[in-house]
Design an enzyme around this catalytic site. Structure first.
Site, PDB file in Angstrom:
ATOM      1  CB  VAL A 104      53.521  41.200  45.641  1.00  0.00           C
ATOM      2  CG1 VAL A 104      53.627  40.057  44.634  1.00  0.00           C
ATOM      3  CG2 VAL A 104      54.842  41.377  46.378  1.00  0.00           C
ATOM      4  CB  CYS A 105      50.144  40.497  42.466  1.00  0.00           C
ATOM      5  SG  CYS A 105      48.981  39.780  41.293  1.00  0.00           S
ATOM      6  CB  THR A 106      45.896  42.991  42.478  1.00  0.00           C
ATOM      7  OG1 THR A 106      45.727  41.793  43.232  1.00  0.00           O
ATOM      8  CG2 THR A 106      45.767  42.700  40.994  1.00  0.00           C
TER       9      THR A 106
END
Length: 238
Positions: A104-106
């Protein structure tokens, strides 16, 4: 889809300075998957704080984790400290030998630093999207990207969407629909400003200025990691 009588071990990575929604949004989904054990693992068993100060305690240290069937890797500014953390990266690589990975995300950048994105289609937060090429990935500008058994979610709240897609992959669409209904997950945001494509130009400009220092730091780290991994980074025009 995995047979419903096969018990699943699902784990999330916890670290200082993560964005808690990257963790807790998917937690609402993953913890409800039938016939599964869900646990949160930190580098140690000590509590950490998310980037806004929320205190979160892991269930156990990564050294005590079993072989997982699913490993969830969230993101947040604290991701920087893990990009060159040999212990954490080795653990992720070892888990990835068997586990499905959900970033998720970075969190995608952490997976990239572990050398696991080469040749994969992936996505991440819009501010770091251009960094995926440093890890040999093919950037795909979508909210959720599925590459084989792996699932990548873009920034922050996209983790809920990605977790629902993962739940469907693991236990079937109806299970995912039931979890979605329980959560009453039917977002109707008051503004259409949730992506770079839809946000007003002045809001987007302000956001880019706000994240510029962290983005520059992430790019410098990505360059170092790419060199260690022997990845030749193509220019955007290539």
């Amino acid at each position: 889809m995995i047979p419903p009588d096969q018990h699943l071990q699902i784990g999330s990575l916890l670290f200082e300075g993560l964005d808690q929604i990257d963790l807790t949004g998917p937690f609402e989904v993953l913890s409800r998957i039938p016939n599964a054990t869900y646990r949160i693992y930190g580098k140690t068993a000590d509590p950490v704080r998310d980037l806004r100060g929320l205190r979160i305690t892991p269930d156990a240290a990564i050294a005590d984790a079993p072989q997982l069937d699913v490993l969830h890797v969230p993101g947040g500014f604290g991701q920087e400290a893990l990009m060159e953390d040999t212990e954490v990266l080795d653990w992720i690589r070892a888990q990835a030998g068997h586990a499905r990975i959900f970033s998720v995300c970075t969190g995608a950048l952490i997976c990239g630093a572990a050398g696991l994105l080469m040749g994969r289609r992936a996505t991440t937060h819009w501010a770091s999207f251009h960094l995926l090429r440093y890890f040999g990935a093919t950037p795909v500008n979508e909210r959720v990207v599925v590459d084989g058994d792996w699932v990548f979610a873009a920034g922050v709240t996209a983790g809920i969407d990605g977790a629902l897609r993962l739940a469907a992959n693991l236990r079937g669409d109806d299970v995912a629909r039931g979890i979605q209904l329980y959560m009453q997950y039917a977002p109707e945001p008051p503004f259409n400003s949730g992506t770079p494509e839809t946000a007003p130009a002045e809001i987007m400009a302000q956001a880019r200025i706000a994240v510029a220092p962290m983005t520059a730091q992430r790019e410098a780290t990505a360059q170092r990691v790419a060199t260690k991994l022997g990845i030749i980074v193509p220019t955007p025009a290539e």
